[in-house]
Write a protein that holds these residues in place. Structure first.
Motif, PDB file in Angstrom:
ATOM      1  N   THR A  54      -7.470   0.418   5.668  1.00 44.61           N
ATOM      2  CA  THR A  54      -6.151  -0.186   5.867  1.00 44.61           C
ATOM      3  C   THR A  54      -5.435  -0.382   4.434  1.00 44.61           C
ATOM      4  O   THR A  54      -4.090  -0.453   4.248  1.00 44.61           O
ATOM      5  N   GLN A  64       2.511  -0.524   8.391  1.00 43.32           N
ATOM      6  CA  GLN A  64       3.206  -1.233   9.368  1.00 43.32           C
ATOM      7  C   GLN A  64       2.165  -1.426  10.738  1.00 43.32           C
ATOM      8  O   GLN A  64       1.381  -0.585  10.999  1.00 43.32           O
ATOM      9  N   SER A  65       2.382  -2.337  11.254  1.00 46.83           N
ATOM     10  CA  SER A  65       1.566  -2.586  12.665  1.00 46.83           C
ATOM     11  C   SER A  65       2.071  -1.606  13.581  1.00 46.83           C
ATOM     12  O   SER A  65       3.280  -1.130  13.864  1.00 46.83           O
ATOM     13  N   HIS A  67       2.639  -0.648  17.784  1.00 42.75           N
ATOM     14  CA  HIS A  67       2.637  -1.199  19.084  1.00 42.75           C
ATOM     15  C   HIS A  67       2.452  -0.282  20.005  1.00 42.75           C
ATOM     16  O   HIS A  67       2.997   0.939  20.030  1.00 42.75           O
ATOM     17  N   THR A  72       1.018  -5.482  20.033  1.00 43.16           N
ATOM     18  CA  THR A  72       0.637  -5.129  18.610  1.00 43.16           C
ATOM     19  C   THR A  72      -0.923  -4.808  18.772  1.00 43.16           C
ATOM     20  O   THR A  72      -1.809  -5.387  19.406  1.00 43.16           O
ATOM     21  N   ARG A  74      -4.200  -4.597  17.156  1.00 43.65           N
ATOM     22  CA  ARG A  74      -4.613  -5.085  15.936  1.00 43.65           C
ATOM     23  C   ARG A  74      -5.532  -3.897  15.407  1.00 43.65           C
ATOM     24  O   ARG A  74      -6.477  -3.489  16.037  1.00 43.65           O
ATOM     25  N   VAL A  77      -2.767   0.986  12.172  1.00 45.62           N
ATOM     26  CA  VAL A  77      -1.605   1.309  11.521  1.00 45.62           C
ATOM     27  C   VAL A  77      -0.697   2.351  12.076  1.00 45.62           C
ATOM     28  O   VAL A  77      -1.141   3.395  12.839  1.00 45.62           O
TER      29      VAL A  77
END
Length: 107
Positions: A54, A64-65, A67, A72, A74, A77
């Protein structure tokens, strides 16, 4: 847009003998009982990476996270458009995601 990303995703996954795409409405890859990539409803692709990968990804692309379904994800990426255009590099990150989940205890 989602169909275009799905086509790229399918193409890249098909070139790797270690894993296959699963899911009809929610395309994903998994190994060792862990999901490591996912295409969400918005047509965005996320890949689960180790902390080290990461950090490398962040340097190269700006991590960037990711979704999915309002949550989100975890450890995932968001794959930027520039990386979608480079299938070889995208394939390298999918392999890194696979390697990462294979290093985790099986579910």
């Amino acid at each position: 847009m989602r169909e275009e990303v799905l086509k790229i995703y399918d193409e890249v996954v098909s070139k790797n003998p270690n894993f296959e795409r699963k899911g009809k409405t929610m395309p994903y890859t998994s190994a060792n009982g862990h999901m490591f990539s996912l295409l969400n409803k918005a047509g965005e692709l996320g890949i689960r990476l180790s902390k080290e990968d990461t950090a490398e990804f962040d340097t190269a692309y700006g991590a960037q996270s990711f979704h999915s379904y309002g949550a989100t994800m975890r450890g995932y990426v968001l794959i930027p458009e520039a990386l979608l255009e480079n299938q070889k590099e995208l394939g390298n990150y999918l392999q890194k995601g696979y390697d990462y989940v294979m290093s985790l205890p099986p579910k």
